[in-house]
Design a protein around this motif. Sequence first.
Motif, PDB file in Angstrom:
ATOM      1  N   ILE A  32       0.872  -1.171   0.000  1.00 46.50           N
ATOM      2  CA  ILE A  32       0.000   0.000   0.000  1.00 46.50           C
ATOM      3  C   ILE A  32       0.911   1.223   0.000  1.00 46.50           C
ATOM      4  O   ILE A  32       1.727   1.390   0.913  1.00 46.50           O
ATOM      5  CB  ILE A  32      -0.908   0.005   1.241  1.00 46.50           C
ATOM      6  N   PRO A  33       0.828   2.087  -1.007  1.00 38.67           N
ATOM      7  CA  PRO A  33       1.799   3.180  -1.125  1.00 38.67           C
ATOM      8  C   PRO A  33       1.888   4.094   0.093  1.00 38.67           C
ATOM      9  O   PRO A  33       2.974   4.561   0.439  1.00 38.67           O
ATOM     10  CB  PRO A  33       1.302   3.955  -2.353  1.00 38.67           C
ATOM     11  N   SER A  34       0.768   4.358   0.761  1.00 38.87           N
ATOM     12  CA  SER A  34       0.787   5.338   1.848  1.00 38.87           C
ATOM     13  C   SER A  34       1.515   4.846   3.092  1.00 38.87           C
ATOM     14  O   SER A  34       1.940   5.657   3.921  1.00 38.87           O
ATOM     15  CB  SER A  34      -0.641   5.747   2.217  1.00 38.87           C
ATOM     16  N   THR A  35       1.669   3.515   3.240  1.00 36.89           N
ATOM     17  CA  THR A  35       2.318   2.987   4.444  1.00 36.89           C
ATOM     18  C   THR A  35       3.398   1.954   4.169  1.00 36.89           C
ATOM     19  O   THR A  35       4.244   1.704   5.023  1.00 36.89           O
ATOM     20  CB  THR A  35       1.283   2.331   5.378  1.00 36.89           C
ATOM     21  N   GLY A  36       3.350   1.299   3.021  1.00 40.30           N
ATOM     22  CA  GLY A  36       4.275   0.214   2.743  1.00 40.30           C
ATOM     23  C   GLY A  36       3.780  -1.139   3.213  1.00 40.30           C
ATOM     24  O   GLY A  36       4.419  -2.166   2.941  1.00 40.30           O
ATOM     25  N   GLU A  37       2.650  -1.180   3.914  1.00 42.18           N
ATOM     26  CA  GLU A  37       2.080  -2.461   4.339  1.00 42.18           C
ATOM     27  C   GLU A  37       1.735  -3.301   3.113  1.00 42.18           C
ATOM     28  O   GLU A  37       1.160  -2.804   2.151  1.00 42.18           O
ATOM     29  CB  GLU A  37       0.815  -2.230   5.169  1.00 42.18           C
TER      30      GLU A  37
END
Length: 278
Positions: free
Chosen positions: A38-43
């Motif tokens: 997920i781009p916003s967190t890297g998860e």
Amino acid sequence: MVNRRDWLRISATAGAALTLDPRVLSALQGQDIVTRAIPSTGERIPVVGLGGANTFSAAARSGDIDRLTEVLRTMVDNGATVLDTAPGYGASEEVSGQIAQDLGMADRIFWATKLNVAGRGGGGRGGRGRGAPATADPTAARAQVERSFERLRTPVIDLIQVHNLGDPPVQLGILQEYKAEGRVRYIGITTTSGGRYPDLAEVMREYPLDFIGIDYAIDNRAAADMIFPLAQELGIAVMVYLPFGRNRLWSRVEGRDVPEWAADFGATTWAQFFLKFA
């Protein structure tokens, strides 16, 4: 052997999902699943999940959720943890929440649901020649979110998206509040109407979104022209809906064999072929 993508094709309709045999589901075990960040967190989350628009609501109507329980158990045990639902999908939230709790795996699921009390395309910048858009009542919107927590039986929902571009100023604002409180981890907005892509692009530019949800299939590639490049530019994750084109792709390939050259990219079934593209 039935592979994971074959299973997703089979379970795309409620009737088939409810007739799945545990011996068929056991064929899914021991396979790796692809993940993306997920781009916003890297998860990282699995690229394939399960939608509840048909399967879970149909199970509730039939009163028989045993087969669906086995589907969810096998899905989660094999790492495909994303489950997408919505208040507008009948009893989908309630049934999926009940099954997950009964199986003791609610905390292993990436819960994705939606919010919309304004109707399809209602409010804000929606419309584009369709007359005055409907607006969302903030009290009703918050009540719908609270019901989602109750139905899914979880204190934190991973993702809530505004459904069908319904009144973004009001409903995204409310979701931002829930995110700030830590009760919702990610927020986004959806549309499955190509005519609304300009509205979606405007919202993507204006609001800090983690996700968008959009229709995309091998015979429906309009999102690749405008929306996907913008999502990449802005660092917004994309959740693809309708990769089988509301099942229309199956009628187009009925009676045809998958071309041999498709094996070069790992597709030996039509389900793999369509999902590899998406």
